[in-house]
Design a protein around this motif. Structure first.
Motif, PDB file in Angstrom:
ATOM      1  N   PHE A   9       0.895  -1.076   0.046  1.00 35.45           N
ATOM      2  CA  PHE A   9      -0.083   0.101  -0.126  1.00 35.45           C
ATOM      3  C   PHE A   9       0.752   1.241   0.009  1.00 35.45           C
ATOM      4  O   PHE A   9       1.764   1.387   0.701  1.00 35.45           O
ATOM      5  N   VAL A  10       0.815   2.076  -1.030  1.00 32.22           N
ATOM      6  CA  VAL A  10       1.385   3.213  -1.162  1.00 32.22           C
ATOM      7  C   VAL A  10       0.616   4.546  -0.428  1.00 32.22           C
ATOM      8  O   VAL A  10      -0.523   4.737  -0.623  1.00 32.22           O
ATOM      9  N   LEU A  11       1.493   5.013   0.553  1.00 31.93           N
ATOM     10  CA  LEU A  11       0.836   6.012   1.459  1.00 31.93           C
ATOM     11  C   LEU A  11       1.618   7.217   1.768  1.00 31.93           C
ATOM     12  O   LEU A  11       3.147   7.229   1.240  1.00 31.93           O
ATOM     13  N   PRO A  12       1.208   8.450   2.079  1.00 28.20           N
ATOM     14  CA  PRO A  12       2.156   9.552   2.314  1.00 28.20           C
ATOM     15  C   PRO A  12       3.017   9.151   3.287  1.00 28.20           C
ATOM     16  O   PRO A  12       2.856   8.404   4.373  1.00 28.20           O
ATOM     17  N   PRO A  13       4.325   9.988   3.324  1.00 27.93           N
ATOM     18  CA  PRO A  13       5.487   9.371   4.422  1.00 27.93           C
ATOM     19  C   PRO A  13       4.991  10.048   5.575  1.00 27.93           C
ATOM     20  O   PRO A  13       4.457  11.022   5.905  1.00 27.93           O
ATOM     21  N   THR A  14       5.397   9.427   6.765  1.00 36.73           N
ATOM     22  CA  THR A  14       5.402   9.895   8.166  1.00 36.73           C
ATOM     23  C   THR A  14       6.985  10.209   8.746  1.00 36.73           C
ATOM     24  O   THR A  14       6.752  10.547   9.757  1.00 36.73           O
TER      25      THR A  14
END
Length: 86
Positions: A9-14
């Motif tokens: 799953f591609v997500l915004p970085p944290t």
């Protein structure tokens, strides 16, 4: 469920310094890293025509930041190089 395929799953970085975050799952649980799913995630974005993908990415995973290089060969072959931490 029988062959335990992984999904990314591609997500915004944290995490500071990361361009994108990937999380990986089997049918049973989350796993820390999956190279094949990493390649598949970026290949899918390229096939969809995502022109905003940089050629060098810092990818946040559950094992830390990985450097990933994306390229297209002269024959239009998608190339993905994952530099794993020692």
């Amino acid at each position: 469920a029988e062959v335990s395929l992984e999904s990314a799953f591609v997500l915004p970085p944290t995490q500071a310094g990361a361009d994108v975050r990937l999380r990986y799952f089997t049918s049973a649980s989350e796993v820390p890293l999956c190279g094949h799913a990493t390649v598949a995630a970026f290949a899918a974005q390229v096939q969809r025509g995502d022109q905003t993908l940089p050629t060098n990415l810092n990818v946040q995973t559950n094992v830390g930041l990985l450097r990933v290089e994306l390229a297209q060969s002269a024959e239009s072959t998608f190339l993905c190089t994952i530099h794993q931490n020692p």
